[in-house]
Design a protein around this motif. Structure first.
Motif, mmCIF file in Angstrom:
data_model
loop_
_atom_site.group_PDB
_atom_site.id
_atom_site.type_symbol
_atom_site.label_atom_id
_atom_site.label_comp_id
_atom_site.label_asym_id
_atom_site.label_seq_id
_atom_site.Cartn_x
_atom_site.Cartn_y
_atom_site.Cartn_z
ATOM 1 N N ARG A 1 2.635 -10.090 5.055
ATOM 2 C CA ARG A 1 1.429 -10.360 4.280
ATOM 3 C C ARG A 1 1.397 -9.540 2.995
ATOM 4 N N CYS A 2 1.728 -8.258 3.106
ATOM 5 C CA CYS A 2 1.572 -7.382 1.937
ATOM 6 C C CYS A 2 2.470 -6.155 2.055
ATOM 7 N N ILE A 3 2.974 -5.711 0.920
ATOM 8 C CA ILE A 3 3.736 -4.466 0.842
ATOM 9 C C ILE A 3 2.862 -3.439 0.132
ATOM 10 N N HIS A 4 2.470 -2.410 0.853
ATOM 11 C CA HIS A 4 1.671 -1.322 0.282
ATOM 12 C C HIS A 4 2.635 -0.215 -0.109
ATOM 13 N N TRP A 5 2.842 -0.036 -1.404
ATOM 14 C CA TRP A 5 3.831 0.925 -1.867
ATOM 15 C C TRP A 5 3.161 2.071 -2.629
ATOM 16 N N ASP A 6 3.953 3.091 -2.921
ATOM 17 C CA ASP A 6 3.455 4.290 -3.607
ATOM 18 C C ASP A 6 2.316 4.929 -2.831
ATOM 19 N N GLN A 7 2.430 4.905 -1.504
ATOM 20 C CA GLN A 7 1.339 5.386 -0.661
ATOM 21 C C GLN A 7 1.169 6.897 -0.698
ATOM 22 N N ALA A 8 2.271 7.635 -0.751
ATOM 23 C CA ALA A 8 2.156 9.092 -0.711
ATOM 24 C C ALA A 8 1.388 9.628 -1.902
ATOM 25 N N SER A 9 1.681 9.093 -3.092
ATOM 26 C CA SER A 9 0.986 9.585 -4.287
ATOM 27 C C SER A 9 -0.401 8.996 -4.405
ATOM 28 N N ALA A 10 -0.644 7.921 -3.639
ATOM 29 C CA ALA A 10 -1.934 7.237 -3.771
ATOM 30 C C ALA A 10 -2.948 7.684 -2.735
ATOM 31 N N ARG A 11 -2.530 8.434 -1.720
ATOM 32 C CA ARG A 11 -3.455 8.775 -0.651
ATOM 33 C C ARG A 11 -4.597 9.622 -1.187
ATOM 34 N N PRO A 12 -5.803 9.428 -0.660
ATOM 35 C CA PRO A 12 -6.120 8.620 0.517
ATOM 36 C C PRO A 12 -6.506 7.193 0.198
ATOM 37 N N ARG A 13 -5.934 6.651 -0.920
ATOM 38 C CA ARG A 13 -6.298 5.326 -1.362
ATOM 39 C C ARG A 13 -5.588 4.232 -0.580
#
Length: 585
Positions: A262-274
């Protein structure tokens, strides 16, 4: 493989902490076509053990779809190995004996590949008459001269004039028309016949390019597509055998079928807690693999997910399972990207990549196989080409939905008949192919039979006893056959499409270990000015990589382009972790 320890100076890097716990980078490959399988095979051979392939459909192969009917195999997708000299697909097939039964007639050297180079193409008009062989040969020579001119704009940097609108179709149509009209030796009737033949040739070019119209193909970029020298080959046992060879050695648990993303959520580490409001699956949740586990002793997906750990990428599947990863290799078609890029990536793609997706083209080219009890064509005929005389002066080859059949450029005869029986293979492309896909088999068989009767002048041709056809345009997992450089696009757009995310100042920046006790440490590239800002340790390069035929600048639209693009993206990761895998126990 032993877990890697991290040095004190990288202790604040969450990515290094993850590798210290897990010992292996986790890679998710989306798509089990040639690109996805080639990438997976390369990674596994270089020591990666935490690799998962997610395939939306129920089978591997992607746009390779071989259908066995009786003793024959019919290709709804990829058919030819285009070129042999240095072609990895050819060498794989040759080394494994897949071409031993390929006849001399199936080793075509022509630019537009037919099922057999034996015999002659029969050009028939809608008035039921065959165009004389000398007229066909004269026009073919003229057309090929103009085709060669279309290659010069890119290869020799020749400027494109405004009249051509930077369109292969517009340029070719005007150049051929002028040459035909200026020929003092041809009577008007012959000139008109050649003008009608030109329209049929342009339909064939549209099918070759997988565009709705050859007018949509960029003239300035047309010559960048590179043909591998050597003959084109058909694999009698089916192109799927190449797919099966690539899949050999890939453990069964690695590939998960029926697993759309459905979706690839990327750049999670720099985006947290987003990050995405999705929860990791618990250890007790249903595991989709075979239970064999991978070589590291972990499940290939989701296992050991520390909910406090910061993963750079999280893959959200349609069945609501979420799979964390260090890297994701996306091999979906350009058609799927065009349709779903806004919802398929979070955060959204950079504008540069979005623009490339919009500018590049992909269309639909479909095949229609008709099987007859007996041949109604002569033994010297290798194809039936449809020429509409009234289209001699047409400026467009777009038809209303009810006349979709006029886009069928002709039918090839499948040789040898001892293998295939008495079968014709028709070609149709563009919006008209999408209309054909919405019709039922009975309606398509009826219309094709009427066309064959009309163009051969034989009202007694029976309906085929069986019909088989492709439907690439309406398939939600492909949305088209293959890509082309659309007017307004160039090879630079292919490069932009292939560029990994997130963007960094250098694609060479790697995630390497300095010693066997410092695995997972982020290092700069050879050029200090191009290195990552290590103060931003949470940004990991190459989180999302892109492969597939549309990402190969020289070989787009081909199977070898797809395979090479998968190997290219695997090579990026192999280089990134080179020192990690070289260290001793």
């Amino acid at each position: 493989m032993q877990s890697c320890e991290s040095s004190g100076e990288s202790a604040d890097d969450p990515l290094s902490r993850g590798l210290r716990r897990r010992g292996q980078p986790r890679v998710v490959v989306i798509g089990a076509g040639l690109a996805g399988l080639a990438a997976t095979k390369a990674l596994l051979e270089q020591g990666f053990t935490d690799v998962t392939v997610l395939e939306a459909s129920s089978c591997i192969g992607g746009r390779v779809q071989s259908v066995k009917l009786g003793h024959a195999t019919f290709e709804l997708g990829a058919t030819w190995i285009h070129g042999s000299h240095g072609n990895p697909i050819y060498h794989l097939a040759e080394a494994n004996g897949l071409l031993e039964e390929t006849t001399d007639g199936e080793r075509s050297v022509g630019r537009i590949s037919l099922y057999s180079k034996n015999g002659v193409a029969c050009y028939l008009t809608d008035h039921g008459r065959r165009i004389p062989k000398d007229v066909v040969e004269e026009f073919s020579d003229l057309y090929n001269e103009v085709y060669n001119l279309t290659q010069e704009f890119f290869r020799h940097g020749k400027p494109v004039n405004a009249e051509s609108q930077n369109s292969v179709g517009v340029f070719t149509r005007e150049e051929v028309r002028n040459r035909i009209r200026d020929d003092p030796d041809d009577p008007e009737a012959t000139k008109r016949l050649k003008l009608a033949m030109m329209q049929q040739y342009l339909k064939v070019e549209s099918c070759e390019s997988s565009s709705h119209s050859i007018d949509e193909v960029s003239l300035s970029a047309f010559g960048e597509w590179t043909e591998i020298p050597g003959a084109h080959h058909i694999i009698p046992s089916g192109f799927i055998r190449v797919v099966e060879l690539l899949a050999e050695g890939i453990p069964a648990h690695v590939i998960q079928l029926g697993k759309p993303v459905r979706c690839i959520h990327w750049d999670q580490a720099s985006a947290r807690p987003r990050g995405p409001e999705i929860q990791p699956r618990d250890e007790g949740d249903h595991n989709h693999d075979t239970g064999e586990g991978n070589q590291s002793g972990e499940s290939s997906q989701g296992s050991g997910w520390d909910k406090d750990e910061q993963w750079p990428v999280v893959v959200e599947c349609e069945d609501c399972e979420v799979i964390p990863a260090d890297h994701v290799i996306v091999t979906v078609s350009l058609g799927v990207l065009k349709r779903q890029y806004t919802s398929f990536f979070r955060p959204g793609l950079p504008m540069e990549k979005v623009a490339a997706i919009h500018r590049l083209g992909i269309g639909t080219t479909d095949k229609i196989f008709l099987e007859f009890e007996e041949p109604f064509w002569g033994p010297d005929c290798n194809s039936l080409q449809f020429v509409w005389e009234e289209e001699a002066e047409s400026c467009t080859l777009t038809y209303p939905p009810e006349q979709w059949y006029r886009k069928i450029c002709g039918f090839d005869v499948l040789y040898p008949p001892e293998r295939y029986g008495h079968v014709l293979s028709g070609w149709i492309c563009g919006e008209e192919a999408l209309v054909m896909e919405r019709c039922d088999d009975e309606a398509v068989a009826e219309i094709c039979t009427e066309m064959l009767r009309q163009f051969t002048g034989n009202p007694n041709i029976p309906k085929p006893r069986r019909i088989l056809r492709s439907a690439w345009g309406s398939n939600p997992y492909f949305r088209g056959s293959y890509s082309y450089t659309q007017v307004g696009s160039s090879g630079a757009d292919v490069e932009k499409l292939a560029k990994p995310l997130p963007y960094t100042e250098s694609s060479k920046t790697a995630h390497r270990s300095t010693t066997k006790h410092q695995a997972g440490h982020l290092l700069s590239s050879k050029c200090p000015e191009q290195s990552l800002d290590l103060n931003r340790g949470s940004i990991k390069p190459m989180q999302v990589l892109f492969s597939g035929e549309a990402t190969h600048r020289k070989y787009y639209s081909t199977t070898h382009g797809a395979l090479l693009s998968g190997q290219r993206e695997a090579a990026r990761l192999i280089e990134m972790y080179r020192e990690l895998f070289q260290q001793g126990p």
